[in-house]
Design a protein around this motif. Structure first.
Motif: not given
Length: 337
Positions: A245-254, A266-279
């Protein structure tokens, strides 16, 4: 002008609609090739059943780039001497992988496909079964930014392509009659190959065909857009979980992969939404992701950031520019384009 960190590959397009150029030039970074190899991989994505196979598969595939791919001084993509000395089965494996990656590049740059996925990966993820007589089917499918499904067949050759391969490409790319109940807007086949002229190997070229005819045994691929989006991003999320895991860069999880000298974001907002879908919050995923991309993707992006809200970075420049390939004559020979 090709930049020092870019490749140049020319393509020919046969039987495409008149809106497409018959010949063209693709310029892309090594990160774009690595990204294309990621999304075209076929490893199943059910983490509970298969662990992190998608990530390991991608690391294996992208390691072929610094090992065997070189950049000629003009930017053309060529092979190392070691790649040319591989035995037949190893050359087949390299050509197959490079063919898939270049089909991904062509799909993004020429066809404007934002999401591309291996048919077998989607089928394995959702338990889709095909009839025993449908083993011959196209490799990849996806959706264009302007809408409409596409189907793509990928081939790779270490030498010239012949009429027999072209006929095989014509048949295989039309083996999927519909995607999610809709006929494909485009169904094409791509062959990445290293042509030879008078025995002298040239740089990588791509040949694409798009005939109209369907195969007699063409199949229907049942696809739900929300499940498609979930399956598309799952390997990226697996990579974020597996890497350092690296620090979030320009809104991307890295996440970085040390010995491979590569990172994925990956854009953090996309990660969060996809995680919600997985749940369990699957409804509306596809449309939500598209809206998030439209909102959060910068209009002017670095070449290593892609329209699906992901990025790839590598530190392979020294390997790509390594002088371990034979000088190839005819680099300025126009006729092969």
């Amino acid at each position: 002008m090709v930049q020092p960190d870019e490749f140049e590959v020319w393509y020919t397009a046969e039987d495409f609609p008149d809106s497409f150029h018959k010949t063209g030039r693709m310029v892309f970074t090594v990160e774009a090739l690595a990204h294309a190899l990621f999304v075209t991989g076929r490893a199943p994505q059910d983490q509970a059943a298969f662990g992190w196979t998608s990530v390991y598969e991608w690391l294996h595939r992208v390691a072929l780039i610094p090992a065997y791919i070189r950049r000629a001084p003009t930017g053309r993509l060529t092979r190392s001497d070691l790649a040319r000395e591989l035995d037949r089965s190893e050359k087949v494996g390299l050509s197959y992988t490079l063919g898939q990656g270049m089909t991904g590049i062509f799909s993004q740059q020429v066809i404007s496909v934002r999401f591309l996925m291996h048919v077998d990966r989607y089928a394995a993820r959702y338990g889709i079964r095909f009839a025993a007589n449908t083993r011959r089917r196209a490799d990849l499918f996806g959706e264009r930014e302007t809408g409409g499904w596409v189907v793509a067949e990928a081939k790779g050759r270490s030498g010239n392509i012949d009429d027999e391969l072209k006929e095989t490409m014509r048949a295989q790319k039309r083996t999927i009659r519909s995607v999610g109940g809709e006929p494909p807007a485009l169904a094409y086949a791509c062959a990445a190959h290293f042509p030879q002229y008078k025995g002298i190997p040239d740089h990588l070229k791509l040949h694409a065909v798009d005939p109209v005819e369907d195969e007699f045994e063409a199949i229907d691929l049942p696809v739900d857009r929300n499940r498609f989006a979930l399956a598309y991003y799952e390997p990226f999320l697996a990579a974020l979980d597996t890497g350092q895991e690296e620090p979030i860069t320009d809104g991307y999880q890295v996440a970085s992969f040390g010995p491979f000298r590569a990172s994925i974001g990956v854009l953090d907002v996309v990660v969060q939404r996809v995680q919600q879908a997985g749940q369990g919050r699957l409804d509306g995923l596809y449309q939500d992701v598209v809206e998030l991309l439209e909102t959060h993707l910068a209009t002017a992006r670095p070449a290593n950031r892609f329209t699906d809200g992901t990025f790839v970075t590598t530190k392979w420049q020294e390997a790509l520019n390594h002088d371990d390939w034979s000088a190839e004559e005819g680099e300025g020979f126009y006729g092969w384009r």
